[in-house]
Scaffold this active site. Structure first.
Site, PDB file in Angstrom:
ATOM      1  N   ASP A  13      45.008  47.014 -53.851  1.00  0.00           N
ATOM      2  CA  ASP A  13      43.542  47.096 -53.789  1.00  0.00           C
ATOM      3  C   ASP A  13      42.930  47.570 -55.101  1.00  0.00           C
ATOM      4  O   ASP A  13      41.917  48.274 -55.099  1.00  0.00           O
ATOM      5  CB  ASP A  13      43.086  48.028 -52.646  1.00  0.00           C
ATOM      6  CG  ASP A  13      43.695  47.636 -51.319  1.00  0.00           C
ATOM      7  OD1 ASP A  13      43.741  46.430 -51.046  1.00  0.00           O
ATOM      8  OD2 ASP A  13      44.132  48.526 -50.584  1.00  0.00           O
ATOM      9  N   GLU A  14      43.519  47.190 -56.230  1.00  0.00           N
ATOM     10  CA  GLU A  14      43.009  47.658 -57.533  1.00  0.00           C
ATOM     11  C   GLU A  14      41.857  46.795 -58.054  1.00  0.00           C
ATOM     12  O   GLU A  14      41.441  46.959 -59.202  1.00  0.00           O
ATOM     13  CB  GLU A  14      44.137  47.662 -58.576  1.00  0.00           C
ATOM     14  CG  GLU A  14      45.281  48.612 -58.306  1.00  0.00           C
ATOM     15  CD  GLU A  14      46.410  47.962 -57.522  1.00  0.00           C
ATOM     16  OE1 GLU A  14      46.215  46.837 -57.025  1.00  0.00           O
ATOM     17  OE2 GLU A  14      47.471  48.582 -57.397  1.00  0.00           O
ATOM     18  N   LYS A  16      42.116  43.446 -58.329  1.00  0.00           N
ATOM     19  CA  LYS A  16      42.753  42.395 -59.141  1.00  0.00           C
ATOM     20  C   LYS A  16      42.003  41.069 -59.012  1.00  0.00           C
ATOM     21  O   LYS A  16      41.948  40.292 -59.949  1.00  0.00           O
ATOM     22  CB  LYS A  16      44.199  42.165 -58.679  1.00  0.00           C
ATOM     23  CG  LYS A  16      45.094  43.369 -58.879  1.00  0.00           C
ATOM     24  CD  LYS A  16      46.489  43.115 -58.364  1.00  0.00           C
ATOM     25  CE  LYS A  16      46.589  43.011 -56.869  1.00  0.00           C
ATOM     26  NZ  LYS A  16      46.346  44.249 -56.118  1.00  0.00           N
ATOM     27  N   GLY A  40      44.332  41.133 -49.699  1.00  0.00           N
ATOM     28  CA  GLY A  40      42.921  40.817 -49.538  1.00  0.00           C
ATOM     29  C   GLY A  40      42.233  40.949 -50.879  1.00  0.00           C
ATOM     30  O   GLY A  40      42.242  42.010 -51.472  1.00  0.00           O
ATOM     31  N   HIS A  41      41.712  39.848 -51.382  1.00  0.00           N
ATOM     32  CA  HIS A  41      41.016  39.884 -52.667  1.00  0.00           C
ATOM     33  C   HIS A  41      39.544  39.571 -52.433  1.00  0.00           C
ATOM     34  O   HIS A  41      39.222  38.554 -51.837  1.00  0.00           O
ATOM     35  CB  HIS A  41      41.599  38.846 -53.628  1.00  0.00           C
ATOM     36  CG  HIS A  41      42.961  39.223 -54.136  1.00  0.00           C
ATOM     37  ND1 HIS A  41      43.753  38.368 -54.835  1.00  0.00           N
ATOM     38  CD2 HIS A  41      43.640  40.373 -54.044  1.00  0.00           C
ATOM     39  CE1 HIS A  41      44.885  38.980 -55.146  1.00  0.00           C
ATOM     40  NE2 HIS A  41      44.836  40.195 -54.672  1.00  0.00           N
ATOM     41  N   THR A 129      50.053  45.889 -42.213  1.00  0.00           N
ATOM     42  CA  THR A 129      48.843  45.125 -41.881  1.00  0.00           C
ATOM     43  C   THR A 129      49.031  44.324 -40.591  1.00  0.00           C
ATOM     44  O   THR A 129      48.116  43.637 -40.157  1.00  0.00           O
ATOM     45  CB  THR A 129      48.498  44.153 -43.022  1.00  0.00           C
ATOM     46  OG1 THR A 129      49.616  43.279 -43.227  1.00  0.00           O
ATOM     47  CG2 THR A 129      48.177  44.895 -44.310  1.00  0.00           C
ATOM     48  N   GLN A 226      49.122  43.030 -53.764  1.00  0.00           N
ATOM     49  CA  GLN A 226      49.500  44.445 -53.570  1.00  0.00           C
ATOM     50  C   GLN A 226      49.663  45.130 -54.940  1.00  0.00           C
ATOM     51  O   GLN A 226      49.076  44.671 -55.902  1.00  0.00           O
ATOM     52  CB  GLN A 226      50.772  44.582 -52.728  1.00  0.00           C
ATOM     53  CG  GLN A 226      50.619  44.180 -51.268  1.00  0.00           C
ATOM     54  CD  GLN A 226      50.822  42.709 -51.018  1.00  0.00           C
ATOM     55  OE1 GLN A 226      51.720  42.099 -51.557  1.00  0.00           O
ATOM     56  NE2 GLN A 226      49.992  42.112 -50.192  1.00  0.00           N
ATOM     57  N   ARG A 305      40.695  49.022 -42.351  1.00  0.00           N
ATOM     58  CA  ARG A 305      41.054  50.445 -42.263  1.00  0.00           C
ATOM     59  C   ARG A 305      40.451  51.218 -43.422  1.00  0.00           C
ATOM     60  O   ARG A 305      40.411  50.720 -44.556  1.00  0.00           O
ATOM     61  CB  ARG A 305      42.583  50.618 -42.340  1.00  0.00           C
ATOM     62  CG  ARG A 305      43.318  50.125 -41.127  1.00  0.00           C
ATOM     63  CD  ARG A 305      44.809  50.324 -41.284  1.00  0.00           C
ATOM     64  NE  ARG A 305      45.396  49.425 -42.271  1.00  0.00           N
ATOM     65  CZ  ARG A 305      46.685  49.409 -42.601  1.00  0.00           C
ATOM     66  NH1 ARG A 305      47.513  50.270 -42.046  1.00  0.00           N
ATOM     67  NH2 ARG A 305      47.151  48.559 -43.477  1.00  0.00           N
ATOM     68  N   PRO A 306      39.988  52.485 -43.168  1.00  0.00           N
ATOM     69  CA  PRO A 306      39.522  53.297 -44.297  1.00  0.00           C
ATOM     70  C   PRO A 306      40.700  53.564 -45.234  1.00  0.00           C
ATOM     71  O   PRO A 306      41.799  53.858 -44.773  1.00  0.00           O
ATOM     72  CB  PRO A 306      39.057  54.609 -43.650  1.00  0.00           C
ATOM     73  CG  PRO A 306      39.353  54.513 -42.207  1.00  0.00           C
ATOM     74  CD  PRO A 306      39.927  53.169 -41.892  1.00  0.00           C
TER      75      PRO A 306
HETATM   76  P1  IMP Z   1      52.789  44.967 -44.969  1.00  0.00           P
HETATM   77  O1  IMP Z   1      52.688  44.359 -46.334  1.00  0.00           O
HETATM   78  O2  IMP Z   1      51.776  44.429 -43.996  1.00  0.00           O
HETATM   79  O3  IMP Z   1      54.188  44.938 -44.447  1.00  0.00           O
HETATM   80  O4  IMP Z   1      52.417  46.527 -45.088  1.00  0.00           O
HETATM   81  C1  IMP Z   1      53.262  47.442 -45.793  1.00  0.00           C
HETATM   82  C2  IMP Z   1      52.439  48.458 -46.561  1.00  0.00           C
HETATM   83  O5  IMP Z   1      51.781  47.805 -47.636  1.00  0.00           O
HETATM   84  C3  IMP Z   1      51.341  49.137 -45.736  1.00  0.00           C
HETATM   85  O6  IMP Z   1      51.159  50.458 -46.199  1.00  0.00           O
HETATM   86  C4  IMP Z   1      50.106  48.317 -46.080  1.00  0.00           C
HETATM   87  O7  IMP Z   1      48.905  49.043 -45.900  1.00  0.00           O
HETATM   88  C5  IMP Z   1      50.382  48.024 -47.539  1.00  0.00           C
HETATM   89  N1  IMP Z   1      49.710  46.805 -48.011  1.00  0.00           N
HETATM   90  C6  IMP Z   1      50.050  45.527 -47.763  1.00  0.00           C
HETATM   91  N2  IMP Z   1      49.210  44.696 -48.375  1.00  0.00           N
HETATM   92  C7  IMP Z   1      48.336  45.453 -49.040  1.00  0.00           C
HETATM   93  C8  IMP Z   1      47.247  45.156 -49.903  1.00  0.00           C
HETATM   94  O8  IMP Z   1      46.902  44.007 -50.194  1.00  0.00           O
HETATM   95  N3  IMP Z   1      46.588  46.219 -50.412  1.00  0.00           N
HETATM   96  C9  IMP Z   1      46.955  47.508 -50.145  1.00  0.00           C
HETATM   97  N4  IMP Z   1      47.966  47.821 -49.357  1.00  0.00           N
HETATM   98  C10 IMP Z   1      48.662  46.806 -48.824  1.00  0.00           C
END
Ligand code: IMP
Length: 428
Positions: A13-14, A16, A40-41, A129, A226, A305-306
């Site tokens: 979530d930087e 990008k 999510g961009h 997620t 990510q 989510r917050p």
């Molecule tokens: P997953 O990628 O859904 O398996 O989630 C694993 C971890 O990565 C969790 O802490 C998510 O909140 C985090 N995560 C996955 N995708 C993102 C993203 O795009 N931004 C921030 N955190 C992410």
């Protein structure tokens, strides 16, 4: 030859998406190479907000080819819905999108398995997620129960493999949770055959396509999803995602050697956020954290989510920068930090009384960290109209320089608002 890579250096979530969108105009091809619809961009273009999850941010540019490469895991239903939305709001996608036949497919059992696994972890839930990302990558690594995009076009073997996999998954799922209704292989087959037909015009061997593009001197932009600290191998395991989300993943996910990349841009927020579980040394569980969350609109693009918020952690970002081999950084959301009297940056950790700038390899050690802060003066001006470094208050410039000094790479791009125009290119 000119290739650029944009990688998050924190926990995702930087912002990008904005940086990729800005750079897309200088490239011919934009490549997503890992992750799935967990990403999510948000891109603001022409006053309109686009939320992209699987499609590369390049899709908003009509003269650029967007590639979803081999290392991505694809939920076809989510991808088709996103393609439909973009086609309606941004014009036809036609041949601007290419999807790898090697990419793995997310099926309904992946979400069901993930829900069971997350529940079983109780207080130690990863906080995923819930998009079936980890379970799909798990099947990919396991090889027996995996189906790739290209497999869906071989009707006979696709149907046979689906029946075998569904029978196996039903046994496992109902044993783990008797409340789960078994899946019906025929229903899944009908549904996914339909998706396969809709996606077919876009599916090719993207690896060979990219190899040819390199030979032809095409300018390629690699778009990371990510962030480096969520990298499966090098991040804060097990509180990570299931792909190589640091710069390490560019080569494996796209099939293109990182030797062609001449600009590796690491993106950081001016502060730190994290979604889901896992230790977060600079987290602010107070009104300052809430203030940053509100000002930065720090709520997940995918799950709503917050986000957990905290001060800039230079130890973590420096680790991310080294892992990803970045040669410059982009600092996003600097405007969110306006109006603080003082700002803190974590410059080192204290663990069991010992000062270190190394990022711990174990989460239990990370959980013990006491951040050592450097305090800087804040600035009281609105900086959203700044377009060159000189427009920024001296305190904001000092903040940027301190981040560069502590991370070990200087800033080339500063973002002071969501719009494309709200950007400072430091060397221009
Ligand atoms: P997953 O990628 O859904 O398996 O989630 C694993 C971890 O990565 C969790 O802490 C998510 O909140 C985090 N995560 C996955 N995708 C993102 C993203 O795009 N931004 C921030 N955190 C992410």
């Amino acid at each position: 030859m000119s290739a650029t890579s944009v990688i998050g250096l924190q926990w995702g979530d930087e912002a990008k998406g904005k940086i990729v969108d800005l750079l897309t105009g200088q490239h011919d091809i934009v490549v997503r190479y890992q992750g799935g619809n967990n990403a999510g961009h948000t891109v603001v273009a022409g006053g309109e907000t686009f939320k992209l999850s699987l499609l590369p941010a390049g899709i908003l540019h009509h003269d650029v080819v967007s590639v979803i490469a081999a290392g991505v895991v694809i939920n076809p239903q989510a991808l088709l819905a996103e393609m439909d939305d973009i086609a309606k709001r941004n014009g036809p996608i036609d041949h601007r999108l290419l999807i790898s036949d090697r990419a793995h497919v997310i099926f309904p059992w992946h979400m069901l398995e993930e829900a069971v696994l997350e529940r079983s972890r109780k207080d130690e839930a990863i906080g995923t997620t819930m998009r079936g990302i980890g379970t799909c990558y798990g099947d990919k690594a396991g090889r027996t129960h995996a189906i790739r995009v290209g497999d869906m076009f071989y009707n006979g073997s696709f149907r046979r493999r689906l029946s075998e996999i569904v029978a196996y998954k039903n046994k496992v799922l109902t044993a783990l949770d008797p409340q789960i209704d078994p899946l019906d292989a025929d229903t899944v087959y009908e549904e996914y055959s339909q998706y396969a037909q809709e996606l077919r015009p876009y599916v090719i061997d993207t690896t060979s396509y990219l190899h040819r593009a390199v030979d032809e001197g095409k300018r390629i932009l690699f778009e990371g999803a990510q962030g480096s600290l969520l990298d499966l191998d090098h991040g804060t395991f097990p509180f990570v995602t299931s792909s190589n989300s640091s710069g390490c993943g560019v080569h494996s996910g796209s099939g293109v050697s990182e030797r062609i990349i001449d600009r590796m841009i690491g993106v950081v927020k001016a502060y730190t956020t994290r979604v889901g579980g896992g230790p977060f040394p600079t987290e602010l569980n107070d009104e300052t954290g809430q203030y940053i969350r509100d000002r930065g609109r720090e709520y997940g693009t995918v799950t709503g989510r917050p986000r957990r918020c905290g001060w800039f952690d230079a130890v973590a970002a420096r680790y991310g920068a080294r892992l990803s081999g970045v040669n410059c950084i982009a600092i996003a959301l600097l405007d969110v930090l306006s109006n603080f009297d003082d700002l803190k940056i974590c410059e080192a950790y204290e663990i069991d009384g010992v000062r270190t700038t190394d990022f711990p390899s174990h989460v239990e050690m990370l959980a013990k960290v006491q951040p050592i802060y450097r305090t800087l003066s804040g600035w009281q001006a609105d900086i959203t109209a700044a377009r060159v470094l000189e427009d920024l208050p001296v305190e904001a410039r000092r903040y940027i320089d301190t981040i560069g000094e502590l991370v070990g790479v200087s800033a080339e791009i500063i973002s002071v608002g969501p719009d494309r125009e709200q950007t400072i290119f430091c060397n221009s």
